[in-house]
Design a protein around this motif. Sequence first.
Motif, PDB file in Angstrom:
ATOM      1  N   VAL A  83      -4.201  13.746  -3.852  1.00  0.00           N
ATOM      2  CA  VAL A  83      -4.436  13.891  -2.411  1.00  0.00           C
ATOM      3  C   VAL A  83      -3.220  13.416  -1.630  1.00  0.00           C
ATOM      4  O   VAL A  83      -2.766  14.079  -0.680  1.00  0.00           O
ATOM      5  N   GLU A  84      -2.659  12.281  -2.011  1.00  0.00           N
ATOM      6  CA  GLU A  84      -1.478  11.760  -1.321  1.00  0.00           C
ATOM      7  C   GLU A  84      -0.295  12.710  -1.463  1.00  0.00           C
ATOM      8  O   GLU A  84       0.464  12.926  -0.501  1.00  0.00           O
ATOM      9  N   GLU A  85      -0.131  13.306  -2.650  1.00  0.00           N
ATOM     10  CA  GLU A  85       0.981  14.237  -2.852  1.00  0.00           C
ATOM     11  C   GLU A  85       0.784  15.501  -2.016  1.00  0.00           C
ATOM     12  O   GLU A  85       1.738  16.032  -1.447  1.00  0.00           O
ATOM     13  N   LEU A  86      -0.453  15.978  -1.930  1.00  0.00           N
ATOM     14  CA  LEU A  86      -0.748  17.155  -1.104  1.00  0.00           C
ATOM     15  C   LEU A  86      -0.482  16.871   0.366  1.00  0.00           C
ATOM     16  O   LEU A  86       0.116  17.695   1.075  1.00  0.00           O
ATOM     17  N   LEU A  87      -0.906  15.713   0.835  1.00  0.00           N
ATOM     18  CA  LEU A  87      -0.705  15.366   2.238  1.00  0.00           C
ATOM     19  C   LEU A  87       0.783  15.235   2.565  1.00  0.00           C
ATOM     20  O   LEU A  87       1.242  15.690   3.615  1.00  0.00           O
ATOM     21  N   GLU A  88       1.537  14.646   1.659  1.00  0.00           N
ATOM     22  CA  GLU A  88       2.975  14.507   1.884  1.00  0.00           C
ATOM     23  C   GLU A  88       3.669  15.864   1.854  1.00  0.00           C
ATOM     24  O   GLU A  88       4.628  16.105   2.597  1.00  0.00           O
ATOM     25  N   ALA A  89       3.180  16.765   1.001  1.00  0.00           N
ATOM     26  CA  ALA A  89       3.807  18.078   0.865  1.00  0.00           C
ATOM     27  C   ALA A  89       3.686  18.908   2.139  1.00  0.00           C
ATOM     28  O   ALA A  89       4.479  19.840   2.356  1.00  0.00           O
ATOM     29  N   ARG A  90       2.709  18.588   2.992  1.00  0.00           N
ATOM     30  CA  ARG A  90       2.510  19.367   4.218  1.00  0.00           C
ATOM     31  C   ARG A  90       3.716  19.333   5.142  1.00  0.00           C
ATOM     32  O   ARG A  90       3.890  20.231   5.973  1.00  0.00           O
ATOM     33  N   SER A  91       4.557  18.313   5.020  1.00  0.00           N
ATOM     34  CA  SER A  91       5.714  18.221   5.911  1.00  0.00           C
ATOM     35  C   SER A  91       6.699  19.356   5.671  1.00  0.00           C
ATOM     36  O   SER A  91       7.431  19.756   6.579  1.00  0.00           O
ATOM     37  N   ALA A  92       6.689  19.898   4.436  1.00  0.00           N
ATOM     38  CA  ALA A  92       7.628  20.978   4.102  1.00  0.00           C
ATOM     39  C   ALA A  92       6.940  22.287   3.759  1.00  0.00           C
ATOM     40  O   ALA A  92       7.587  23.329   3.714  1.00  0.00           O
TER      41      ALA A  92
END
Length: 275
Positions: free
Chosen positions: A62-71
């Motif tokens: 979940v944390e990786e998915l949320l961080e990926a939203r920036s790009a």
Amino acid sequence: MTHAASAAELESLLLTRSLDDPELAAATERTPDTRVLPDVSVVKVGGQSFMDRGREAVFPLVEELLEARSAHRLLIGTGGGTRARHAYSLAAGLGLPTGVLSSVGSAVAGQNATMLGYLMARHGVPVVAGGGFDALPLSLSEVRAAIFAGMPPYAMWQPLPDEGVIPPYRTDAGCYLVAETYGCKNMIFVKDEDGLYTANPKNDPSATLIPEITVDELVERDLPDLIVERPVLELMRHATHVRSIQIVNGLKPGNLTRALAGEHVGTIITAGDAR
């Protein structure tokens, strides 16, 4: 032929021919395609691979998915996992038909989407279904992600399998169909293995990783165990937009991020020559 002439030809054929007419099919093939969401990545989160493992596996992803939203803009599909398999077993043991199994499998994938949705709710990420897909452009524009249950909504209209009653088009196929329909950028399957192997690495220590392969090569190998549903391969053969899929081990932090950035991590399966 100009677009206007092509449209006129298509309209004429639609009004005068059977919908199964080969010439009509060819005319629709010549019509320019519209990629609805060409910069969106579809990510399928496995039910057994992640949701069934609970907090230890789900929270880091979940944390990786949320961080990926920036790009990246993300459409996140969910699998059914062990609970779906249990439901299939019960329904099949009762002698129920494929359409019923498809319905109960869809319910479990929906449960996983709901749970993932609650975990991402404080970040504004919605769960969409049915008519909610109409609002996808808004969701992807505002919060850059949305979640959906991966099971295609065939229910009783599920295509019949060649043998038995297990629905052939399940959550892998459903997520892939979303990617192809919207003309998305890519289709990434997040699993609990490093990719596609020559055998199931969970029970065969001699299994070796296949970094890249075409659909035809994979079908020719006739492997007894595939990491994606077999109907996905047939769908890829007829696809226009999403001509490859990528399988990554999401239990290893950073793998999904690398795949979204275009790195060759895990296994890439291609449809072969461009159409």
